[in-house]
Write an enzyme that holds these catalytic residues in place. Sequence first.
Site, PDB file in Angstrom:
ATOM      1  N   ASP A 127       0.875  -1.175   0.000  1.00  0.00           N
ATOM      2  CA  ASP A 127       0.000   0.000   0.000  1.00  0.00           C
ATOM      3  C   ASP A 127       0.910   1.222   0.000  1.00  0.00           C
ATOM      4  O   ASP A 127       1.213   1.778   1.045  1.00  0.00           O
ATOM      5  CB  ASP A 127      -0.888  -0.040   1.247  1.00  0.00           C
ATOM      6  CG  ASP A 127      -2.088   0.873   1.138  1.00  0.00           C
ATOM      7  OD1 ASP A 127      -2.229   1.539   0.098  1.00  0.00           O
ATOM      8  OD2 ASP A 127      -2.880   0.935   2.089  1.00  0.00           O
ATOM      9  N   ARG A 135       5.759   3.258   3.396  1.00  0.00           N
ATOM     10  CA  ARG A 135       5.820   2.067   4.236  1.00  0.00           C
ATOM     11  C   ARG A 135       7.224   1.726   4.723  1.00  0.00           C
ATOM     12  O   ARG A 135       7.380   1.161   5.808  1.00  0.00           O
ATOM     13  CB  ARG A 135       5.268   0.857   3.461  1.00  0.00           C
ATOM     14  CG  ARG A 135       3.822   1.003   3.059  1.00  0.00           C
ATOM     15  CD  ARG A 135       2.918   1.135   4.263  1.00  0.00           C
ATOM     16  NE  ARG A 135       1.524   1.334   3.885  1.00  0.00           N
ATOM     17  CZ  ARG A 135       0.557   1.626   4.746  1.00  0.00           C
ATOM     18  NH1 ARG A 135       0.849   1.778   6.031  1.00  0.00           N
ATOM     19  NH2 ARG A 135      -0.681   1.798   4.331  1.00  0.00           N
ATOM     20  N   LYS A 225      -8.760   2.882  -5.717  1.00  0.00           N
ATOM     21  CA  LYS A 225      -9.572   2.773  -4.512  1.00  0.00           C
ATOM     22  C   LYS A 225     -10.183   4.133  -4.160  1.00  0.00           C
ATOM     23  O   LYS A 225      -9.708   5.160  -4.646  1.00  0.00           O
ATOM     24  CB  LYS A 225      -8.735   2.239  -3.357  1.00  0.00           C
ATOM     25  CG  LYS A 225      -7.517   3.109  -2.991  1.00  0.00           C
ATOM     26  CD  LYS A 225      -6.646   2.403  -1.983  1.00  0.00           C
ATOM     27  CE  LYS A 225      -5.494   3.287  -1.546  1.00  0.00           C
ATOM     28  NZ  LYS A 225      -4.559   2.616  -0.653  1.00  0.00           N
ATOM     29  N   HIS A 226     -11.277   4.166  -3.376  1.00  0.00           N
ATOM     30  CA  HIS A 226     -11.964   3.090  -2.676  1.00  0.00           C
ATOM     31  C   HIS A 226     -13.387   3.009  -3.223  1.00  0.00           C
ATOM     32  O   HIS A 226     -14.215   3.856  -2.894  1.00  0.00           O
ATOM     33  CB  HIS A 226     -12.015   3.338  -1.184  1.00  0.00           C
ATOM     34  CG  HIS A 226     -10.681   3.611  -0.538  1.00  0.00           C
ATOM     35  ND1 HIS A 226     -10.019   4.816  -0.635  1.00  0.00           N
ATOM     36  CD2 HIS A 226      -9.874   2.802   0.204  1.00  0.00           C
ATOM     37  CE1 HIS A 226      -8.888   4.770   0.039  1.00  0.00           C
ATOM     38  NE2 HIS A 226      -8.762   3.550   0.563  1.00  0.00           N
ATOM     39  N   HIS A 238     -11.887   3.007   9.042  1.00  0.00           N
ATOM     40  CA  HIS A 238     -11.015   2.226   9.912  1.00  0.00           C
ATOM     41  C   HIS A 238     -11.650   2.057  11.292  1.00  0.00           C
ATOM     42  O   HIS A 238     -11.346   1.101  12.003  1.00  0.00           O
ATOM     43  CB  HIS A 238      -9.656   2.919  10.087  1.00  0.00           C
ATOM     44  CG  HIS A 238      -8.807   2.880   8.860  1.00  0.00           C
ATOM     45  ND1 HIS A 238      -8.886   3.837   7.876  1.00  0.00           N
ATOM     46  CD2 HIS A 238      -7.855   1.998   8.457  1.00  0.00           C
ATOM     47  CE1 HIS A 238      -8.007   3.559   6.925  1.00  0.00           C
ATOM     48  NE2 HIS A 238      -7.383   2.441   7.243  1.00  0.00           N
ATOM     49  N   ASP A 312     -10.944  -3.782   0.929  1.00  0.00           N
ATOM     50  CA  ASP A 312     -10.090  -3.084   1.887  1.00  0.00           C
ATOM     51  C   ASP A 312      -9.853  -4.050   3.051  1.00  0.00           C
ATOM     52  O   ASP A 312     -10.462  -5.118   3.131  1.00  0.00           O
ATOM     53  CB  ASP A 312     -10.784  -1.798   2.354  1.00  0.00           C
ATOM     54  CG  ASP A 312      -9.784  -0.705   2.713  1.00  0.00           C
ATOM     55  OD1 ASP A 312      -8.611  -1.041   2.964  1.00  0.00           O
ATOM     56  OD2 ASP A 312     -10.175   0.478   2.752  1.00  0.00           O
TER      57      ASP A 312
END
Length: 323
Positions: A127, A135, A225-226, A238, A312
Amino acid sequence: MAFINDEFLPPMRKHFTIILTLILLLTAYSETQAQQARVGFVSDPPAEKLWVDSVYNSLSTEERIAQLIMIRSFSNMGQRYTDSIAGVLKKYNVGGVIFFRGTPASQLIMTNHYQQVAKTPLLIAIDAEWGLGMRLDSAISYPRQLALGAIENDLIIYEMGLEVGRQLLRIGVHMNFAPVVDVNNNAMNPVINSRSFGENSLFVASKSLAYMKGMQDMGIISVAKHFPGHGDTDKDSHYTLPLISKSMQEIDSVHLFPFRYLIQNGLMGVMTAHLAVSAIDDHPKAISSLSELAINKLLKQDLGFEGLVITDGLEMKAIADYV
């Protein structure tokens, strides 16, 4: 399915992301294939199609189900953690791994190790919306999409996509969960905001296409996305389930437009969001990431998408607390 119960592995719900379309083409793109991809995707040679069929026919029902699953992995957790992840891959023959925190060198070493222990070649994902620096430490971070939206020349964004793709290939990644094609037209949005190219659907579509084309021309699977659009929400999926009560006309003309535009131009992957969108599916417990009306009817039939469909993360509370 039962999954390994290991002290180094968090509960399953914090580790697993379901892929809703069977992953069979899991071989990595070589540098030669990437060069070919720059002048347009070439259909799979007959030998590769025969290989796919032979692999699929060799799998048990449980293994075919496992091929629909990607597990999370970190490359900065030590050897015992790496061994525990490798044990899950070896035992269940899951379809892929999505990497999060770590370093480029350690991730590459782990990827090679995971591929060696896997019965079926793994699909490796990350991601990395603004590059590997999102990341991994000691890696380049490019501007977030809102900043890229200020660039008038889309060729610059395309070239960034090429470079992001090149870096992903160098560490064995096949798929990037980018670009974000949400139209961020809600000032109270707590989760998309700077991750979006902007609040105008035409603008978002053109910038997203440039980024997508750059990565895909380098041989990376780009996942937009999304779906069907997380831009007009004031809640973060989330932590809770966002409710969207807009009309289908507005959803279609604004939020679906970038998806439709990218699909018409060769988009390879779509990530579905955990949203309750009554205009698409008015069932009381419908969530777009698991809705047949949202995925099979709207995305596949109405928009004509034939690529890879991925949810997701299933640890997100929008789905974990409501399903």
